[in-house]
Design an enzyme around this catalytic site. Structure first.
Site, PDB file in Angstrom:
ATOM      1  N   ARG A  60       0.862  -1.246  -0.105  1.00 48.39           N
ATOM      2  CA  ARG A  60       0.031   0.162   0.036  1.00 48.39           C
ATOM      3  C   ARG A  60       0.918   1.375   0.032  1.00 48.39           C
ATOM      4  O   ARG A  60       0.621   2.184  -0.521  1.00 48.39           O
ATOM      5  CB  ARG A  60      -0.912  -0.071   1.050  1.00 48.39           C
ATOM      6  CG  ARG A  60      -2.047   1.081   0.986  1.00 48.39           C
ATOM      7  CD  ARG A  60      -3.116   1.236   2.482  1.00 48.39           C
ATOM      8  NE  ARG A  60      -2.179   1.468   3.440  1.00 48.39           N
ATOM      9  CZ  ARG A  60      -2.181   1.262   4.854  1.00 48.39           C
ATOM     10  NH1 ARG A  60      -2.915   0.202   4.930  1.00 48.39           N
ATOM     11  NH2 ARG A  60      -1.560   1.901   5.707  1.00 48.39           N
ATOM     12  N   TYR A 113     -15.137  17.907 -16.061  1.00 50.60           N
ATOM     13  CA  TYR A 113     -15.947  16.508 -16.173  1.00 50.60           C
ATOM     14  C   TYR A 113     -17.060  16.544 -14.963  1.00 50.60           C
ATOM     15  O   TYR A 113     -16.753  16.872 -13.815  1.00 50.60           O
ATOM     16  CB  TYR A 113     -14.803  15.488 -15.753  1.00 50.60           C
ATOM     17  CG  TYR A 113     -15.167  14.047 -15.591  1.00 50.60           C
ATOM     18  CD1 TYR A 113     -16.137  13.428 -16.465  1.00 50.60           C
ATOM     19  CD2 TYR A 113     -14.845  13.388 -14.316  1.00 50.60           C
ATOM     20  CE1 TYR A 113     -16.642  12.048 -16.127  1.00 50.60           C
ATOM     21  CE2 TYR A 113     -15.389  12.183 -13.931  1.00 50.60           C
ATOM     22  CZ  TYR A 113     -16.426  11.516 -14.744  1.00 50.60           C
ATOM     23  OH  TYR A 113     -16.737  10.339 -14.746  1.00 50.60           O
ATOM     24  N   ASP A 186      -6.356  19.404 -15.106  1.00 49.93           N
ATOM     25  CA  ASP A 186      -6.688  18.116 -15.375  1.00 49.93           C
ATOM     26  C   ASP A 186      -6.452  18.067 -16.789  1.00 49.93           C
ATOM     27  O   ASP A 186      -7.133  18.858 -17.744  1.00 49.93           O
ATOM     28  CB  ASP A 186      -8.146  17.980 -15.209  1.00 49.93           C
ATOM     29  CG  ASP A 186      -8.746  16.335 -15.701  1.00 49.93           C
ATOM     30  OD1 ASP A 186      -7.879  15.852 -16.324  1.00 49.93           O
ATOM     31  OD2 ASP A 186      -9.674  15.887 -14.989  1.00 49.93           O
ATOM     32  N   LYS A 211      -7.995   6.797 -19.813  1.00 53.21           N
ATOM     33  CA  LYS A 211      -8.136   7.462 -21.004  1.00 53.21           C
ATOM     34  C   LYS A 211      -7.166   7.218 -21.888  1.00 53.21           C
ATOM     35  O   LYS A 211      -6.624   5.968 -22.197  1.00 53.21           O
ATOM     36  CB  LYS A 211      -8.646   8.869 -21.020  1.00 53.21           C
ATOM     37  CG  LYS A 211      -9.562   9.266 -19.882  1.00 53.21           C
ATOM     38  CD  LYS A 211     -10.907   8.405 -19.829  1.00 53.21           C
ATOM     39  CE  LYS A 211     -11.800   8.853 -18.902  1.00 53.21           C
ATOM     40  NZ  LYS A 211     -12.826   7.947 -18.536  1.00 53.21           N
TER      41      LYS A 211
HETATM   42  C1  LIG Z   1     -11.375  14.948 -17.927  1.00 51.99           C
HETATM   43  C2  LIG Z   1     -11.680  13.877 -16.870  1.00 51.99           C
HETATM   44  N1  LIG Z   1     -10.988  13.873 -15.730  1.00 51.99           N
HETATM   45  C3  LIG Z   1     -11.122  12.736 -14.816  1.00 51.99           C
HETATM   46  C4  LIG Z   1     -12.065  11.834 -15.109  1.00 51.99           C
HETATM   47  C5  LIG Z   1     -12.116  10.569 -14.225  1.00 51.99           C
HETATM   48  O1  LIG Z   1     -11.657   9.599 -14.349  1.00 51.99           O
HETATM   49  P1  LIG Z   1     -11.877   8.127 -14.061  1.00 51.99           P
HETATM   50  O2  LIG Z   1     -13.036   7.862 -14.613  1.00 51.99           O
HETATM   51  O3  LIG Z   1     -10.455   7.361 -14.150  1.00 51.99           O
HETATM   52  O4  LIG Z   1     -12.057   8.302 -12.343  1.00 51.99           O
HETATM   53  C6  LIG Z   1     -12.564  11.692 -16.316  1.00 51.99           C
HETATM   54  C7  LIG Z   1     -13.664  10.605 -16.814  1.00 51.99           C
HETATM   55  O5  LIG Z   1     -14.287  10.583 -17.583  1.00 51.99           O
HETATM   56  C8  LIG Z   1     -12.422  12.519 -17.227  1.00 51.99           C
HETATM   57  O6  LIG Z   1     -13.097  12.773 -18.678  1.00 51.99           O
END
Ligand SMILES: Cc1ncc(COP(=O)(O)O)c(C=O)c1O
Length: 394
Positions: A60, A113, A186, A211
């Site tokens: 961990r 998101y 992000d 992604k």
């Molecule tokens: C721009 C963006 N950031 C964060 C996330 C969250 O990622 P996760 O689904 O891996 O938790 C997403 C999910 O679609 C996203 O599109």
């Protein structure tokens, strides 16, 4: 402005992605000469006496497969420290919970998101009484107006999900510097291949590795990269000691494997996305196309300056009814209707039809048109993709 494109490490991105000549991500080469870092499943490691002790004690807290991926993530972003999380949301929430105290203040771009928006409105505001200001961050002055001496975090997603809006990372980083406030970006939609927020002055970069980084739609994961040792230690402490939301060794292996082909995949995603965007722009049932690579995108110039490519994500507004839109989605054969993005296969998502949670946002965040279609352009033949759209569109 420092452009990722101009950097010498940018020229070596492919070499870094493959991991060649990198002793940090290949420490095992000393022992077995494996070309691929192995998956270390052991949860615990034999205790060693002496001053140096063990590098790893308990998985961990640290694990060799994760450590190799974290070093690789840091190199890709041109940062000092990388941390691998169990999901993109785990990366984002750990960053926010570590940097923002209860009753703190966050200024966030208003197009992000849906999960991040819910984290901010439901958890940070709802449970921790954090004051959230959503602003249209396309204009950095809106960010400057909202930031105060007490702001704990500035947050932006660029390009944004699903409206494909951008914000000027360097201009916002300057505002953050003036207020001594951490600035998190992000950068999932661009991937480290097309955007380097740390070079533009951001303090923390977050990715959903689910992604583009993993790229094959078979692993949920997240990453944080920062140059700031204090922030890295805070996040690592929260992750390892408190929240326990690190990426499993097997998923670390999958992400590390995906990273090796990231440059090749991103070039192909972008080439296909440009063809699909141009096709859609010419179609009479398409009201508008949002793709930063198109000259018609209002922030095309900013995209050309702060990104070294436009990636594979676009959205468009369908000119018609929801019933016609549903028939379009059902008529697709090459594109798969579904959530997520950044994998080798092309996906379409209509938030209003398919993801009611994504569609229903707080009033403060940017409105999503009912007939908006988000497209993750994959690696199929571009002609097949355009033909599929041509056939399915009314
Ligand atoms: C721009 C963006 N950031 C964060 C996330 C969250 O990622 P996760 O689904 O891996 O938790 C997403 C999910 O679609 C996203 O599109």
């Amino acid at each position: 402005m420092t452009r990722h494109n101009d950097q010498s490490d940018r020229d070596r991105f492919g070499t870094i992605a493959v991991g060649a000549a990198d002793t940090e991500t290949h420490p095992h080469r000393d022992g077995t000469n494996d070309v691929v870092p192995p998956i270390h499943l052991s949860t615990t490691f034999e205790w060693a006496s002496g001053e140096d002790g063990n590098e790893h004690d308990y998985s961990r807290e640290s694990n060799p497969t994760r450590a190799a991926l974290e070093a690789q993530l840091a190199r890709l972003e041109g940062g000092e420290h990388g941390l691998a999380f169990a999901s993109g949301m785990a990366a984002t929430s750990t960053t926010m919970l570590s940097l923002v105290p209860p009753e703190g203040h966050v200024v966030s771009s208003d197009t992000i998101y849906s999960g991040t928006e819910k984290l901010l409105t439901d958890h940070m505001a709802g449970h921790l009484d954090v004051d959230i200001d959503f602003v249209d961050a396309r204009d950095p002055d809106n960010v400057a107006d909202a930031v105060t001496a007490g702001t704990d975090l500035i947050w932006a997603e660029t390009p944004s999900n699903p409206l494909i809006r951008l914000c000027d990372i360097q201009a916002i980083a300057d505002i953050a510097d003036d207020h001594d406030t951490p600035f998190g970006v992000d950068s999932t939609f661009a991937s480290p291949y097309y955007q380097a927020p740390l070079e533009l002055g951001a303090d923390v970069v977050v990715h959903s590795t689910t992604k583009y980084l993993n790229g094959h739609s078979d692993s949920i994961g997240g990453a944080v990269i920062t140059d700031d040792s204090e922030v890295s230690e805070q996040l690592a402490f929260a992750q390892r000691v408190g929240l326990g939301n690190m990426l499993s060794p097997f998923d670390c292996y999958l992400v590390a494997r995906g990273i090796k082909t990231l440059p090749a995949r991103m070039e192909h995603h972008e080439k296909n996305a440009m063809e699909v965007a141009r096709f859609l722009e010419r179609h009479e049932r398409v009201a508008s196309v949002h793709y930063p690579g198109l000259e018609s995108h209002p922030q095309h110039e900013l995209a050309s300056e702060q990104m070294s490519g436009y990636s594979g994500m676009l959205s468009f507004e369908f000119d018609g009814t929801l019933i016609e839109l549903e028939a379009f989605v059902e008529g697709l054969e090459v594109f798969t209707p579904g959530a997520s993005l950044g994998g080798v296969e092309s996906l379409v998502e209509v938030p209003s039809l398919m993801i009611p949670d994504e569609f229903s946002r707080s009033e403060a965040s940017a409105e999503i048109p009912e007939t908006l279609v988000r497209v993750s352009v994959g690696l199929e033949d571009a002609d097949d993709l355009c033909e599929d759209l041509r056939t399915a569109l009314p």
